[in-house]
Design a protein around this motif. Structure first.
Motif, PDB file in Angstrom:
ATOM      1  N   HIS A  87       4.226  12.839   7.482  1.00 26.72           N
ATOM      2  CA  HIS A  87       3.700  12.331   6.970  1.00 26.72           C
ATOM      3  C   HIS A  87       3.492  11.014   7.055  1.00 26.72           C
ATOM      4  O   HIS A  87       4.516  10.977   8.266  1.00 26.72           O
ATOM      5  CB  HIS A  87       5.165  11.680   5.494  1.00 26.72           C
ATOM      6  N   TRP A  88       2.740   9.851   6.151  1.00 20.63           N
ATOM      7  CA  TRP A  88       2.426   8.659   7.424  1.00 20.63           C
ATOM      8  C   TRP A  88       3.178   7.452   6.560  1.00 20.63           C
ATOM      9  O   TRP A  88       3.730   8.002   4.849  1.00 20.63           O
ATOM     10  CB  TRP A  88       1.336   8.328   6.715  1.00 20.63           C
ATOM     11  N   CYS A  89       3.775   6.751   7.101  1.00 22.48           N
ATOM     12  CA  CYS A  89       4.674   5.867   6.368  1.00 22.48           C
ATOM     13  C   CYS A  89       4.060   4.248   6.966  1.00 22.48           C
ATOM     14  O   CYS A  89       3.898   4.551   8.285  1.00 22.48           O
ATOM     15  CB  CYS A  89       6.037   5.821   7.442  1.00 22.48           C
ATOM     16  N   LEU A  90       3.478   2.942   5.425  1.00 20.21           N
ATOM     17  CA  LEU A  90       3.258   1.918   5.998  1.00 20.21           C
ATOM     18  C   LEU A  90       3.895   0.832   6.139  1.00 20.21           C
ATOM     19  O   LEU A  90       6.059   1.103   5.392  1.00 20.21           O
ATOM     20  CB  LEU A  90       2.344   1.394   4.562  1.00 20.21           C
ATOM     21  N   ASN A  91       4.468   0.411   7.374  1.00 21.02           N
ATOM     22  CA  ASN A  91       5.303  -0.444   7.224  1.00 21.02           C
ATOM     23  C   ASN A  91       4.660  -2.510   7.357  1.00 21.02           C
ATOM     24  O   ASN A  91       3.665  -2.078   7.957  1.00 21.02           O
ATOM     25  CB  ASN A  91       5.858  -0.794   8.853  1.00 21.02           C
ATOM     26  N   LEU A  92       5.039  -3.425   7.340  1.00 20.96           N
ATOM     27  CA  LEU A  92       4.410  -4.534   6.694  1.00 20.96           C
ATOM     28  C   LEU A  92       5.061  -5.219   8.489  1.00 20.96           C
ATOM     29  O   LEU A  92       6.174  -5.689   8.151  1.00 20.96           O
ATOM     30  CB  LEU A  92       4.479  -5.358   6.201  1.00 20.96           C
ATOM     31  N   VAL A  93       4.305  -5.587   9.242  1.00 16.64           N
ATOM     32  CA  VAL A  93       4.816  -6.379  10.779  1.00 16.64           C
ATOM     33  C   VAL A  93       5.613  -8.068  10.053  1.00 16.64           C
ATOM     34  O   VAL A  93       4.817  -8.341   9.535  1.00 16.64           O
ATOM     35  CB  VAL A  93       4.180  -6.114  11.853  1.00 16.64           C
ATOM     36  N   GLY A  94       6.395  -8.286  10.469  1.00 15.47           N
ATOM     37  CA  GLY A  94       7.136 -10.305  10.414  1.00 15.47           C
ATOM     38  C   GLY A  94       8.615  -9.645  10.802  1.00 15.47           C
ATOM     39  O   GLY A  94       8.679  -9.320  11.797  1.00 15.47           O
ATOM     40  N   GLY A  95       9.055 -10.807  10.650  1.00 16.08           N
ATOM     41  CA  GLY A  95      10.229 -11.818  11.290  1.00 16.08           C
ATOM     42  C   GLY A  95      10.028 -13.243  12.216  1.00 16.08           C
ATOM     43  O   GLY A  95       8.853 -13.289  12.506  1.00 16.08           O
ATOM     44  N   SER A  96      11.206 -13.842  12.206  1.00 18.02           N
ATOM     45  CA  SER A  96      10.585 -14.853  13.030  1.00 18.02           C
ATOM     46  C   SER A  96      10.442 -14.023  14.473  1.00 18.02           C
ATOM     47  O   SER A  96      10.792 -15.940  15.555  1.00 18.02           O
ATOM     48  CB  SER A  96      12.401 -15.297  12.834  1.00 18.02           C
TER      49      SER A  96
ATOM     50  N   LEU B  81       3.203   7.154  -0.540  1.00 15.96           N
ATOM     51  CA  LEU B  81       2.650   6.047  -1.142  1.00 15.96           C
ATOM     52  C   LEU B  81       1.664   5.791  -0.332  1.00 15.96           C
ATOM     53  O   LEU B  81       0.621   5.722  -0.932  1.00 15.96           O
ATOM     54  CB  LEU B  81       4.048   5.205  -1.030  1.00 15.96           C
ATOM     55  N   ALA B  82       2.692   6.724   1.029  1.00 15.57           N
ATOM     56  CA  ALA B  82       0.665   6.915   2.052  1.00 15.57           C
ATOM     57  C   ALA B  82      -0.344   7.263   1.640  1.00 15.57           C
ATOM     58  O   ALA B  82      -1.166   7.578   1.561  1.00 15.57           O
ATOM     59  CB  ALA B  82       1.678   6.547   3.131  1.00 15.57           C
ATOM     60  N   GLN B  83       0.193   9.023   1.136  1.00 18.44           N
ATOM     61  CA  GLN B  83      -0.865   9.690   0.787  1.00 18.44           C
ATOM     62  C   GLN B  83      -1.507   8.731  -0.723  1.00 18.44           C
ATOM     63  O   GLN B  83      -3.019   8.878  -0.929  1.00 18.44           O
ATOM     64  CB  GLN B  83      -0.010  11.117   0.338  1.00 18.44           C
ATOM     65  N   ALA B  84      -0.758   8.228  -1.732  1.00 22.47           N
ATOM     66  CA  ALA B  84      -1.617   8.398  -2.959  1.00 22.47           C
ATOM     67  C   ALA B  84      -2.605   6.653  -2.040  1.00 22.47           C
ATOM     68  O   ALA B  84      -3.597   6.859  -2.964  1.00 22.47           O
ATOM     69  CB  ALA B  84      -0.660   7.417  -3.295  1.00 22.47           C
ATOM     70  N   LEU B  85      -2.079   5.664  -1.392  1.00 21.90           N
ATOM     71  CA  LEU B  85      -3.089   5.188  -1.101  1.00 21.90           C
ATOM     72  C   LEU B  85      -3.984   5.189   0.305  1.00 21.90           C
ATOM     73  O   LEU B  85      -4.937   4.336   1.005  1.00 21.90           O
ATOM     74  CB  LEU B  85      -2.866   3.636  -0.931  1.00 21.90           C
ATOM     75  N   ALA B  86      -3.939   6.318   1.000  1.00 22.38           N
ATOM     76  CA  ALA B  86      -4.915   6.705   2.542  1.00 22.38           C
ATOM     77  C   ALA B  86      -4.720   6.174   3.185  1.00 22.38           C
ATOM     78  O   ALA B  86      -5.399   6.533   3.831  1.00 22.38           O
ATOM     79  CB  ALA B  86      -6.078   7.373   1.538  1.00 22.38           C
TER      80      ALA B  86
ATOM     81  N   ARG C 127       8.788   1.420   0.927  1.00 23.25           N
ATOM     82  CA  ARG C 127       8.871   3.029   0.423  1.00 23.25           C
ATOM     83  C   ARG C 127       8.952   3.267  -1.292  1.00 23.25           C
ATOM     84  O   ARG C 127       8.626   4.243  -1.242  1.00 23.25           O
ATOM     85  CB  ARG C 127      10.960   2.427   0.111  1.00 23.25           C
ATOM     86  N   ALA C 128       8.484   2.135  -1.822  1.00 24.41           N
ATOM     87  CA  ALA C 128       8.245   2.279  -3.796  1.00 24.41           C
ATOM     88  C   ALA C 128       7.183   1.827  -3.858  1.00 24.41           C
ATOM     89  O   ALA C 128       6.957   0.515  -3.578  1.00 24.41           O
ATOM     90  CB  ALA C 128       8.785   3.560  -4.194  1.00 24.41           C
TER      91      ALA C 128
ATOM     92  N   VAL D 128       0.032  14.402 -11.956  1.00 26.92           N
ATOM     93  CA  VAL D 128      -0.657  13.708 -12.663  1.00 26.92           C
ATOM     94  C   VAL D 128       0.535  12.431 -13.069  1.00 26.92           C
ATOM     95  O   VAL D 128       0.122  11.479 -13.519  1.00 26.92           O
ATOM     96  CB  VAL D 128      -0.988  14.517 -14.299  1.00 26.92           C
ATOM     97  N   ASP D 129       1.931  13.121 -13.215  1.00 27.47           N
ATOM     98  CA  ASP D 129       3.340  11.694 -13.455  1.00 27.47           C
ATOM     99  C   ASP D 129       2.766  10.499 -12.356  1.00 27.47           C
ATOM    100  O   ASP D 129       2.799  10.913 -11.320  1.00 27.47           O
ATOM    101  CB  ASP D 129       4.526  12.921 -13.229  1.00 27.47           C
ATOM    102  N   PRO D 130       2.725   9.393 -13.786  1.00 32.34           N
ATOM    103  CA  PRO D 130       3.176   7.741 -12.639  1.00 32.34           C
ATOM    104  C   PRO D 130       3.515   7.421 -11.875  1.00 32.34           C
ATOM    105  O   PRO D 130       3.925   7.148 -10.229  1.00 32.34           O
ATOM    106  CB  PRO D 130       2.826   6.788 -12.968  1.00 32.34           C
ATOM    107  N   ARG D 131       5.439   8.017 -11.405  1.00 28.89           N
ATOM    108  CA  ARG D 131       6.540   8.026 -11.310  1.00 28.89           C
ATOM    109  C   ARG D 131       6.516   8.755 -10.285  1.00 28.89           C
ATOM    110  O   ARG D 131       7.533   8.197  -8.742  1.00 28.89           O
ATOM    111  CB  ARG D 131       7.526   8.170 -12.223  1.00 28.89           C
ATOM    112  N   ALA D 132       5.937   9.765 -10.401  1.00 35.88           N
ATOM    113  CA  ALA D 132       6.175  10.313  -8.602  1.00 35.88           C
ATOM    114  C   ALA D 132       5.144  10.054  -7.536  1.00 35.88           C
ATOM    115  O   ALA D 132       4.953  11.030  -6.775  1.00 35.88           O
ATOM    116  CB  ALA D 132       6.368  11.482  -9.512  1.00 35.88           C
ATOM    117  N   LEU D 133       4.049   8.817  -8.226  1.00 35.26           N
ATOM    118  CA  LEU D 133       2.289   9.013  -7.199  1.00 35.26           C
ATOM    119  C   LEU D 133       3.118   7.950  -5.778  1.00 35.26           C
ATOM    120  O   LEU D 133       2.679   8.567  -4.679  1.00 35.26           O
ATOM    121  CB  LEU D 133       1.729   8.129  -7.715  1.00 35.26           C
ATOM    122  N   CYS D 134       3.843   7.023  -6.277  1.00 30.54           N
ATOM    123  CA  CYS D 134       4.206   6.610  -5.216  1.00 30.54           C
ATOM    124  C   CYS D 134       5.777   5.851  -4.672  1.00 30.54           C
ATOM    125  O   CYS D 134       6.117   5.545  -4.013  1.00 30.54           O
ATOM    126  CB  CYS D 134       3.730   4.853  -5.103  1.00 30.54           C
TER     127      CYS D 134
END
Length: 189
Positions: free
Chosen positions: A75-84, A123-128, A93-94, A111-117
């Motif tokens: 599974h791919w995972c998306l992180n946003l780089v940040g910090g001081s 989340l990574a799969q749903a957002l490609a 995560r969701a 189909v269940d929207p609660r399970a998409l992300c």
């Protein structure tokens, strides 16, 4: 409303909290961030803890960029780089899906929207999201992030999920009452 200047340069734990309620889109598909986890260079659970490597190079680059990695080889995972300081990132995560739901349903084959992300891999799969987005600037296409403005949400915090090192740090944040979390937060008291 766009994110304020210096948004990604704040302390990574504060950033993880501040991202709750932000809209995240990838090629027009996405929704509202409802769950995050912070990772800092001094944190034994962070990919940056042992220093720079080809895999984690984005964590040592400029803030406001994506760090994408594969977990368990699946599974791919998306992180946003940040910090001081270099070496920090926030795992998304969701999301509460709001835009491009039909594309998410097609990508996830459900189909269940609660399970998409409701988890970083989902989340990574749903957002490609793939490794091809690693290091990309978050203020340029295909990414779009929008601040909710004055709207405030109650935010829960607790220990991070699925790690063994530094697991007790309360660096997981979530929107109180959200039906789209990867897992519920433990009740206090």
């Amino acid at each position: 409303m766009s994110l304020p200047d210096g948004f990604f340069a704040q302390d990574v734990v504060d950033l993880a909290r501040a991202l709750i309620g932000v809209e995240l889109l990838v090629d027009g598909v996405g929704g509202t961030i409802v769950e995050t986890e912070a990772y800092d260079i001094d944190d034994a659970a962070a990919h940056s803890f042992r220093g720079p490597s080809p895999r984690n190079a984005a964590m040592f680059g400029p803030v406001g960029h994506a760090y994408v990695y594969r977990i368990y080889g699946l599974h791919w995972c998306l992180n946003l780089v940040g910090g001081s300081r270099p070496g920090g990132a926030v795992l998304i995560r969701a999301l509460e899906p709001t835009l491009g739901i039909e594309r998410m349903v097609m990508r996830r084959s459900l189909v269940d929207p609660r399970a998409l992300c409701s988890g970083p891999g989902k989340l990574a799969q749903a957002l490609a999201i793939t490794r091809a987005l690693d290091g990309n600037a978050l203020d340029l296409p295909p990414f779009a992030l929008h601040h909710p403005g004055a709207a405030t949400r109650d935010i829960l915090s607790g220990p991070r999920i699925g790690i063994t090192r530094a697991a007790d740090l309360p660096w997981r944040f979530g929107a109180a009452g959200s039906r789209f979390l990867s897992r519920p937060f433990a009740r206090s008291g």
